[in-house]
Write an enzyme that holds these catalytic residues in place. Structure first.
Site, PDB file in Angstrom:
ATOM      1  N   CYS A  84       0.825  -1.217   0.000  1.00  0.00           N
ATOM      2  CA  CYS A  84       0.000   0.000   0.000  1.00  0.00           C
ATOM      3  C   CYS A  84       0.854   1.259   0.000  1.00  0.00           C
ATOM      4  CB  CYS A  84      -0.922   0.017   1.217  1.00  0.00           C
ATOM      5  SG  CYS A  84      -2.198  -1.264   1.217  1.00  0.00           S
ATOM      6  N   LEU A 135      12.708  -2.105   4.878  1.00  0.00           N
ATOM      7  CA  LEU A 135      12.740  -3.221   3.922  1.00  0.00           C
ATOM      8  C   LEU A 135      12.469  -4.566   4.595  1.00  0.00           C
ATOM      9  CD1 LEU A 135      15.783  -2.114   1.724  1.00  0.00           C
ATOM     10  CD2 LEU A 135      13.393  -1.384   1.632  1.00  0.00           C
ATOM     11  N   ASP A 163      14.317   1.975  10.736  1.00  0.00           N
ATOM     12  CA  ASP A 163      13.412   1.078  11.442  1.00  0.00           C
ATOM     13  C   ASP A 163      12.651   1.881  12.497  1.00  0.00           C
ATOM     14  OD1 ASP A 163      12.202  -0.838  13.124  1.00  0.00           O
ATOM     15  OD2 ASP A 163      13.705  -2.341  12.587  1.00  0.00           O
ATOM     16  N   ASN A 198       7.057  -5.156  16.616  1.00  0.00           N
ATOM     17  CA  ASN A 198       7.212  -4.220  15.497  1.00  0.00           C
ATOM     18  C   ASN A 198       6.058  -3.223  15.427  1.00  0.00           C
ATOM     19  OD1 ASN A 198       8.600  -3.623  12.729  1.00  0.00           O
ATOM     20  ND2 ASN A 198       6.428  -3.820  12.257  1.00  0.00           N
ATOM     21  N   THR A 204      -7.321  -1.341  10.254  1.00  0.00           N
ATOM     22  CA  THR A 204      -7.994  -2.457   9.596  1.00  0.00           C
ATOM     23  C   THR A 204      -9.429  -2.568  10.100  1.00  0.00           C
ATOM     24  OG1 THR A 204      -8.059  -4.874   9.397  1.00  0.00           O
ATOM     25  CG2 THR A 204      -7.000  -3.994  11.351  1.00  0.00           C
ATOM     26  N   SER A 251      -6.899 -11.989  15.206  1.00  0.00           N
ATOM     27  CA  SER A 251      -5.535 -12.499  15.049  1.00  0.00           C
ATOM     28  C   SER A 251      -4.611 -11.585  15.842  1.00  0.00           C
ATOM     29  CB  SER A 251      -5.115 -12.503  13.577  1.00  0.00           C
ATOM     30  OG  SER A 251      -4.901 -11.182  13.109  1.00  0.00           O
ATOM     31  N   TYR A 286      -2.155  -9.944  14.560  1.00  0.00           N
ATOM     32  CA  TYR A 286      -2.066  -8.723  13.742  1.00  0.00           C
ATOM     33  C   TYR A 286      -3.210  -7.773  14.068  1.00  0.00           C
ATOM     34  CZ  TYR A 286      -3.357  -5.878   9.716  1.00  0.00           C
ATOM     35  OH  TYR A 286      -3.770  -4.843   8.912  1.00  0.00           O
ATOM     36  N   HIS A 287      -4.448  -8.283  14.067  1.00  0.00           N
ATOM     37  CA  HIS A 287      -5.594  -7.419  14.352  1.00  0.00           C
ATOM     38  C   HIS A 287      -5.526  -6.873  15.781  1.00  0.00           C
ATOM     39  CE1 HIS A 287      -7.351  -9.835  10.934  1.00  0.00           C
ATOM     40  NE2 HIS A 287      -7.578  -8.590  10.543  1.00  0.00           N
ATOM     41  N   LYS A 312      -3.487  -3.759  15.944  1.00  0.00           N
ATOM     42  CA  LYS A 312      -4.203  -2.579  15.453  1.00  0.00           C
ATOM     43  C   LYS A 312      -5.148  -2.043  16.520  1.00  0.00           C
ATOM     44  CE  LYS A 312      -2.556  -2.543  11.179  1.00  0.00           C
ATOM     45  NZ  LYS A 312      -1.854  -1.423  10.541  1.00  0.00           N
ATOM     46  N   GLN A 343      -9.257  -0.012   7.220  1.00  0.00           N
ATOM     47  CA  GLN A 343      -9.333  -0.404   5.815  1.00  0.00           C
ATOM     48  C   GLN A 343      -9.790  -1.848   5.641  1.00  0.00           C
ATOM     49  OE1 GLN A 343      -6.723   0.891   2.320  1.00  0.00           O
ATOM     50  NE2 GLN A 343      -5.606  -0.861   3.103  1.00  0.00           N
ATOM     51  N   ASN A 393      -6.913 -11.057  -4.719  1.00  0.00           N
ATOM     52  CA  ASN A 393      -5.723 -11.200  -5.555  1.00  0.00           C
ATOM     53  C   ASN A 393      -5.306 -12.661  -5.677  1.00  0.00           C
ATOM     54  OD1 ASN A 393      -5.625  -8.508  -6.084  1.00  0.00           O
ATOM     55  ND2 ASN A 393      -3.662  -8.108  -5.072  1.00  0.00           N
ATOM     56  N   ARG A 394      -5.444 -13.429  -4.589  1.00  0.00           N
ATOM     57  CA  ARG A 394      -5.128 -14.866  -4.672  1.00  0.00           C
ATOM     58  C   ARG A 394      -6.067 -15.556  -5.655  1.00  0.00           C
ATOM     59  NH1 ARG A 394      -6.337 -17.730  -0.692  1.00  0.00           N
ATOM     60  NH2 ARG A 394      -7.230 -16.252   0.811  1.00  0.00           N
ATOM     61  N   GLU A 422     -12.516 -18.597  13.107  1.00  0.00           N
ATOM     62  CA  GLU A 422     -13.472 -17.531  12.812  1.00  0.00           C
ATOM     63  C   GLU A 422     -14.844 -18.142  12.552  1.00  0.00           C
ATOM     64  OE1 GLU A 422     -12.064 -15.589   9.288  1.00  0.00           O
ATOM     65  OE2 GLU A 422     -12.354 -17.333   8.013  1.00  0.00           O
TER      66      GLU A 422
END
Length: 809
Positions: free
Chosen positions: A420, A441, A482, A527, A553, A591, A593-594, A597, A620, A652-653, A736
């Site tokens: 993004c 990176l 970083d 991170n 998200t 998750s 990750y979620h 957020k 998003q 996309n997958r 889920e």
């Protein structure tokens, strides 16, 4: 529990709780009174706003009544509502209300939506054993929601109705927002102010045996408002809207379909306290506020204006009618129709004025006109003539902004090398903004870790920025840094660059990767959370008032937990005792990750409150697509395309699998409903957020950044129909719900001009072309899921064989 029975200490303790619940978080009664005196408030009020004899009479009577309310919670609510109406909120018109006629083409559009979404049917009633035939109805008409977007409305304390008689709400947010924009010139003409649209609720269809109590609306957003009557059932009895005006009148207005009642809804008490009889009565509600309106100050100011003696209990007074306060509403229970002005046996009824539509076109009827003939008493100023206004150019200009001159911004984009971040960097640079790309990176390093490169051959960042300069003539600086670890360098970068805004993409973005191992879970938390915390601290320490735009998200809300439409960040709730509050939507992550957020969101709330850091958080949906108008200018600018089970987004997958003849990998039943957005709209939404930052002192702004919602199996069918591949239902690696509904508000972006890209076969072709061009780079063993939420999920997916996936030649 009577307010007069409480000790002073308990009353002050209650006041502190009330203040915290209503927005002046953490404020004590002592502090509140300090602000009261600092502002020079007095009691009795030396004047009201507007200071007309009629408005003063109405408000003095209300103050007398609320002094005699016994429950302290209700008493404080009443004081807040009446102080807001009497003093704190500004009036913009002479009378506070007006009546006009809407354009026919809008009425026709709304009536079509209404009639396609309601069903009125008869049900036979069987007389009970103790009922004579003549004493029970043979049948009864009931109204039920049917069409898309139609649902029974949630509980609202200003509406009195049994559960099976609660109103039906018919939502089409895209059309609602279009109507909000089309009607705006009429509201600006009436109010004399330049306005910005806040919200157009869906069509609300009240049902039999319900009523709407007298109330005022939300002071921060519902300033200049309107009720557009759409239609009613043939059996509906007359059901007027009642509104108190600044001249002391109580106006009872009988609307016809197509009539629009303008009103200052956060100031003038209004409602339909009479019980509605009929199958349905439907209207749509529109709310605006002046563009210079200081919404962030109004809520606390209402608290500060409540006088010190608010908790004192006054004895009953002869000739003064009882008042019951319910949240922001009230009723007079001893009077007919719950409002003494509507009771012909009460002295207050002498102030009642009846108005009957239809209203004349191109004119605004109001107090002072003849209610019988709908004619003005003297010459009136010509104004809106009912003509149409094409708002598309204005909306597009608002969305795109003017990226030159004073509107040109210095923008640091953290994570600007990612999926993004890179197309957003190019888009903002192309619009004329001065862009600095920052990235460590790490995503490229994860490619190496997973043994799976981007399907597209992405170039090193130095090559990318040089290629952009060659094709556009614009410079972009790249900094390898970083954010989560190199705090001092981040602070120095902000000091050196002095950015207007900082866009924060610098987080590990894949839910599956975050659930892969304990190592990836810890990395994701370290991170993501450290990076967001470092960014807020760095903005403070650098002493640069940079606006942070964070890519969050939709997953912070969870899926299907709200029981209705998911609002944009904040949700109206009713606390014990009927108290209303607007709070951050509860978090329900699916998750690690979620979860990060969700933690980000709490950090932003803290630093916003504690240090006045200005933040916009963008929740998003799932991003699809790969190319944008900027990335196709040169092959060296191509965006990354992830197809693997960890980082590939679902659409996309599917598109990659369809192009390669691989059965589509649908997890579980495919009944998961998700929000989607095209990568081009991601970049446009970022700029809209940059161009509309919250002001200093305003709370965190939150947008839902999606174009539409679709069920996963329906998306798979679209791709399968186009490509001819099969759909393969796999065991679900995620913990889920197998099926969920998802109704999401995205009206903020749409009202600011976003015309979102929706799932379209032509755009599918664009992605398919990219896949076909680079299909030789695909490793088919990476297509199946390789991360599992827990041991049970891993066991259920144990039969999946990555080596079984074959690509057709």
């Amino acid at each position: 529990m009577g307010g007069g029975t409480r000790s002073p200490a308990s009353v002050l303790g209650l006041a502190a709780l009330l203040l915290a619940a209503r927005g002046a978080a953490g404020m004590t009664e002592e502090h509140r009174m300090e602000e009261y005196r600092k502002r020079g408030y007095q009691w009795p009020l030396p004047e009201v706003v507007p200071n007309t004899p009629g408005w003063r009479r109405i408000m003095n009577r209300r103050f007398e009544q609320v002094m005699r309310v016994e429950d302290s919670n209700d008493k404080y609510n009443g004081w807040m509502g009446f102080m807001a109406a009497a003093l704190v909120t500004t009036n913009y018109t002479e009378n506070g209300w007006g009546l006009t006629r809407a354009p026919d083409h809008i009425l026709e559009r709304l009536q079509a939506r209404l009639h396609n979404s309601l069903e009125v049917r008869k049900i036979e009633k069987v007389c009970g054993p103790d009922e004579a035939e003549g004493d029970c109805a043979a049948s009864e008409e009931v109204t039920e929601p049917t069409g898309k977007g139609a649902r029974k409305e949630h509980f609202i304390n200003v509406i009195e109705a049994e559960d099976d008689a609660r109103p039906i709400m018919i939502s089409d947010w895209k059309d609602n927002d279009a109507i909000l924009e089309e009607m705006k010139p009429m509201y600006e003409w009436w109010s004399g102010k330049e306005l910005e649209g806040q919200i157009a609720y869906g069509i609300r269809a009240y049902r039999n045996d319900s009523n709407l109590l007298m109330h005022v609306d939300k002071s921060s957003t519902h300033v200049i408002s309107g009720i557009f009557h759409v239609d009613r059932s043939e059996d509906a009895e007359p059901w007027p809207i009642v509104i108190e005006d600044f001249q002391g009148n109580v106006n009872q207005v009988y609307l016809e379909p197509g009539d629009v009642l303008f009103y200052e809804s956060s100031k003038c008490f209004h409602g339909r306290p009479q019980t509605f009889i009929g199958s349905y009565y439907a209207s749509i509600f529109m709310h605006y506020r002046p563009v210079d309106f200081e919404a962030d100050k109004i809520a606390d100011e209402i608290h500060f204006a409540v006088p010190e003696h608010w908790h004192e209990q006054q004895p009953s007074k002869e000739g003064l009618d009882d008042l019951v306060v319910i949240g922001t509403s009230f009723k007079e229970p001893n009077c007919k129709n719950l409002l003494c002005s509507l009771d012909e046996n009460n002295a207050e009824s002498k102030h009642l004025v009846n108005w009957h539509g239809p209203a004349p076109k191109g004119k605004i009827v109001t107090t002072g006109w003849d209610p019988e003939t709908m004619t003005p008493p003297k010459e009136w100023e010509e104004g809106y003539d009912g003509g149409k206004r094409d708002a598309s150019e204005a909306k597009r200009a608002a969305a795109d902004g003017v990226a030159n001159g004073t509107d040109k911004k210095k923008v640091i984009i953290l994570g600007g090398d990612g999926f993004c971040g890179w197309p957003t960097s190019l888009y903002l640079s192309d619009q004329g903004h001065d862009v600095v790309v920052v990235d460590n990176l790490s995503r490229r390093n994860i490619d190496t870790e997973l043994g799976c490169d981007s399907l597209t051959p992405i170039q090193p960042p130095e090559v990318r920025v040089q290629a952009w300069k060659e094709v556009s003539g614009k410079d972009m600086k790249f900094v390898n840094l970083d954010v989560a670890k190199e705090y001092d360098l981040l602070v120095q970068l902000i000091k050196d660059e002095q950015p207007d805004s900082i866009v924060h993409f610098a987080e590990q973005r894949a839910a599956p990767y975050s659930m892969k191992t304990s190592k990836t879970k810890r990395y994701t938390v370290d991170n993501n959370v450290s990076g967001s915390n470092n960014l807020c601290c760095a903005v403070i320490d650098s002493e640069v008032d940079a606006h942070i735009v964070h890519l969050g998200t939709m997953g912070v809300y969870g899926y299907g937990t709200s029981g209705g439409e998911i609002p944009e960040g904040y949700i109206d709730v009713i606390l014990p005792g009927g108290r209303e509050a607007n709070i951050l939507h509860p978090a329900y992550p699916g998750s690690v990750y979620h979860a990060t957020k969700c933690l980000d969101a709490l950090l932003f709330q803290f630093y916003n409150k504690n240090d006045q850091v200005r933040v916009t958080d963008l929740h998003q949906g799932i991003v699809w697509g790969t190319n944008t108008p900027q990335t196709i200018k040169d092959e060296r600018l191509v965006n990354r395309f992830d197809y693997d089970g960890d980082y590939g987004t679902v659409l996309n997958r599917f598109l990659m699998q369809g192009a390669m003849g691989v059965p589509l990998t649908v997890y579980g039943t495919g009944g998961q409903t998700r929000g989607f957005i095209h990568i081009t709209d991601t970049a446009r939404c970022i700029e809209i957020a940059l161009n509309n930052p919250p002001k200093a002192g305003e709370r965190v702004e939150i947008f839902n950044q999606i174009a539409e919602t679709r069920r996963v199996r329906d998306v798979a069918k679209l791709v399968a129909d186009q490509t001819g591949v099969e759909v393969n239902l796999l065991p679900n690696p995620r913990q889920e719900a197998a099926e969920n509904e998802l109704d999401v508000s995205n009206r903020k972006f749409c009202s600011l001009g976003l015309d979102p890209i929706t799932l379209d076969a032509a755009l599918f072709d664009e992605v398919t072309e990219v896949v076909n061009k680079y299909k030789h780079r695909c490793d088919p063993t990476k297509i199946l899921p390789a991360s599992f939420w827990n041991k049970k999920r891993a066991e259920e997916c144990s039969t999946l064989d990555p080596s079984s996936v074959k690509i057709k030649a």
